[in-house]
Design a protein around this motif. Structure first.
Motif, PDB file in Angstrom:
ATOM      1  N   ILE A   7     -14.716  14.659   9.778  1.00 43.11           N
ATOM      2  CA  ILE A   7     -15.737  13.708  10.178  1.00 43.11           C
ATOM      3  C   ILE A   7     -15.067  12.432  10.649  1.00 43.11           C
ATOM      4  O   ILE A   7     -14.185  11.892   9.980  1.00 43.11           O
ATOM      5  N   CYS A   8     -15.475  11.941  11.816  1.00 42.77           N
ATOM      6  CA  CYS A   8     -14.958  10.672  12.334  1.00 42.77           C
ATOM      7  C   CYS A   8     -15.960   9.573  12.021  1.00 42.77           C
ATOM      8  O   CYS A   8     -17.148   9.700  12.342  1.00 42.77           O
ATOM      9  N   LEU A   9     -15.480   8.511  11.384  1.00 39.55           N
ATOM     10  CA  LEU A   9     -16.347   7.424  10.956  1.00 39.55           C
ATOM     11  C   LEU A   9     -15.797   6.086  11.429  1.00 39.55           C
ATOM     12  O   LEU A   9     -14.617   5.955  11.763  1.00 39.55           O
ATOM     13  N   VAL A  10     -16.670   5.081  11.439  1.00 36.71           N
ATOM     14  CA  VAL A  10     -16.259   3.707  11.734  1.00 36.71           C
ATOM     15  C   VAL A  10     -15.806   3.065  10.431  1.00 36.71           C
ATOM     16  O   VAL A  10     -16.610   2.906   9.511  1.00 36.71           O
ATOM     17  N   PRO A  11     -14.537   2.714  10.280  1.00 39.08           N
ATOM     18  CA  PRO A  11     -14.053   2.171   9.009  1.00 39.08           C
ATOM     19  C   PRO A  11     -14.344   0.678   8.868  1.00 39.08           C
ATOM     20  O   PRO A  11     -14.284  -0.062   9.848  1.00 39.08           O
ATOM     21  N   SER A  12     -14.640   0.269   7.670  1.00 39.33           N
ATOM     22  CA  SER A  12     -14.709  -1.169   7.383  1.00 39.33           C
ATOM     23  C   SER A  12     -13.393  -1.661   6.811  1.00 39.33           C
ATOM     24  O   SER A  12     -13.099  -2.860   6.822  1.00 39.33           O
ATOM     25  N   SER A  13     -12.600  -0.703   6.301  1.00 36.84           N
ATOM     26  CA  SER A  13     -11.296  -1.056   5.735  1.00 36.84           C
ATOM     27  C   SER A  13     -10.396   0.170   5.741  1.00 36.84           C
ATOM     28  O   SER A  13     -10.847   1.299   5.934  1.00 36.84           O
ATOM     29  N   PHE A  14      -9.095  -0.090   5.546  1.00 32.01           N
ATOM     30  CA  PHE A  14      -8.110   0.971   5.404  1.00 32.01           C
ATOM     31  C   PHE A  14      -7.458   0.850   4.034  1.00 32.01           C
ATOM     32  O   PHE A  14      -7.599  -0.155   3.339  1.00 32.01           O
ATOM     33  N   TRP A  15      -6.711   1.913   3.686  1.00 28.24           N
ATOM     34  CA  TRP A  15      -5.947   1.917   2.442  1.00 28.24           C
ATOM     35  C   TRP A  15      -4.476   2.132   2.777  1.00 28.24           C
ATOM     36  O   TRP A  15      -4.121   3.134   3.401  1.00 28.24           O
ATOM     37  N   LEU A  16      -3.648   1.191   2.363  1.00 28.60           N
ATOM     38  CA  LEU A  16      -2.200   1.295   2.572  1.00 28.60           C
ATOM     39  C   LEU A  16      -1.569   1.980   1.365  1.00 28.60           C
ATOM     40  O   LEU A  16      -1.888   1.650   0.221  1.00 28.60           O
ATOM     41  N   THR A  17      -0.668   2.913   1.612  1.00 34.42           N
ATOM     42  CA  THR A  17      -0.077   3.674   0.506  1.00 34.42           C
ATOM     43  C   THR A  17       1.153   3.003  -0.089  1.00 34.42           C
ATOM     44  O   THR A  17       1.660   3.458  -1.114  1.00 34.42           O
ATOM     45  N   GLY A  18       1.656   1.945   0.532  1.00 33.55           N
ATOM     46  CA  GLY A  18       2.906   1.345   0.058  1.00 33.55           C
ATOM     47  C   GLY A  18       4.079   2.131   0.606  1.00 33.55           C
ATOM     48  O   GLY A  18       4.261   2.226   1.814  1.00 33.55           O
ATOM     49  N   ILE A  19       4.885   2.711  -0.264  1.00 35.42           N
ATOM     50  CA  ILE A  19       5.980   3.589   0.149  1.00 35.42           C
ATOM     51  C   ILE A  19       5.557   5.011  -0.188  1.00 35.42           C
ATOM     52  O   ILE A  19       5.679   5.444  -1.341  1.00 35.42           O
TER      53      ILE A  19
END
Length: 317
Positions: A7-19
């Motif tokens: 499913i393709c969605l419009v994001p309000s935010s992302f999540w960074l994984t760090g390393i």
């Protein structure tokens, strides 16, 4: 948190994984990264303060060094506080607008830094190849214009990157960025739709900055070395080359990590993901850490001023 690839969605935010792949070591990794960031801030602030108060350092080379210190502070601060937040508190979420702003700052000021290195090469060229006209050519006004030109070029080149993402790639198949910051390609690879224009533009800018700037700097040093070889005595040659040593070291510190990271990213498909991310962080953090050290060690005026300050402080105790 939605991570479905169907499913393709419009994001309000992302999540960074760090390393990615080293999540269990985040606390331990925060020690070297936090220490390097602290050294970078203290070193570059010290350089700025010393050049401001020491009138003998009010010369083109040191004005360019001030610009370099400000850029290094921006580059390291645009990534390290967020990375340390991920390491310490698990603060992985970043809004879309903050992600695009971080992307712009990183790529823009890396481009500006490359432009400043070219301006510093021009300064060394005039100082060595045409020393009698150095103060006439590299006036304070010209130095300021060169710095503004580097800044304008960075904004002009990089400004379209977040705009192209905003306008052409509104939908994403995943919200998790396998990186420690919002690097352009790391975001584009998550997008739904045709990203060829984004990819081509990013590669074109990388070529214009990394390859053309490197060639221009190399050409200036070819002319510098030809002028140095024309000097009569070996002592004069060594003394003249010594005025370029700090700049050459800073250039290598900046371009070599970027070149290695870019080559591994494009062709090192068998390199583990943690290595990609660590290299991407190092090329943003190593120059801010090492540039003040290189100039403090190699530049006589800065070294003498620093030793004088330390001597006065020691006597006061």
């Amino acid at each position: 948190m939605l991570t479905s690839y169907n499913i393709c969605l419009v994001p309000s935010s992302f999540w960074l994984t760090g390393i990615p792949g080293l999540e269990s070591l985040h606390i331990w990794l925060s020690i070297p990264f936090g220490s390097m960031y602290l050294v970078a801030v203290l070193g570059n602030v010290t350089i700025l303060a010393m050049i401001r108060v020491e009138r003998s350092l009010h010369q083109p080379m040191y004005f360019f060094l001030c610009m370099l210190a400000v850029i290094d502070l921006i580059l390291s601060t645009s990534t390290m506080p967020k990375l340390l937040g991920i390491f310490w508190f698990g603060a992985s979420e970043i809004s879309l607008d903050a992600c695009l702003a971080q992307m712009f700052l990183i790529h823009c000021f890396a481009t500006v830094e490359s432009g400043i290195f070219f301006a510093m090469a021009f300064d060394r060229y005039v100082a060595i190849c045409d020393p009698l006209r150095h103060t006439l050519v590299l006036t304070h006004r010209v130095v300021c214009h060169l710095g503004l030109a580097a800044l304008f070029r960075g904004v002009l080149y990089i400004g379209p990157l977040p705009l192209l993402i905003r306008l052409r790639l509104p939908l994403y198949r995943a919200h998790v960025i396998s990186h420690s910051y919002c690097e352009h390609m790391a975001v584009v690879t998550l997008a739904c739709g045709d990203s060829r224009i984004n990819n081509v533009y990013g590669l074109t800018i990388g070529f214009l900055v990394l390859i053309l700037d490197s060639l221009a700097i190399a050409a200036s040093y070819v002319m510098i070395f030809r002028a140095v070889l024309g000097l009569a005595s070996p002592e004069a040659r060594l003394k003249t080359l010594g005025t370029c040593s700090s700049h050459i070291c800073a250039i290598l510190i900046f371009y070599v990590p970027i070149a290695v990271s870019s080559l591994i990213h494009r062709f090192g498909h068998h390199v583990p993901p943690p290595v990609h991310t660590l290299l991407a962080n190092f090329y943003l953090l190593i120059p801010p850490v090492l540039n003040p050290i290189v100039y403090a060690v190699r530049a006589r005026q800065i070294r003498e001023r620093l030793l004088r300050i330390l001597h006065i402080e020691a006597k006061s105790r």
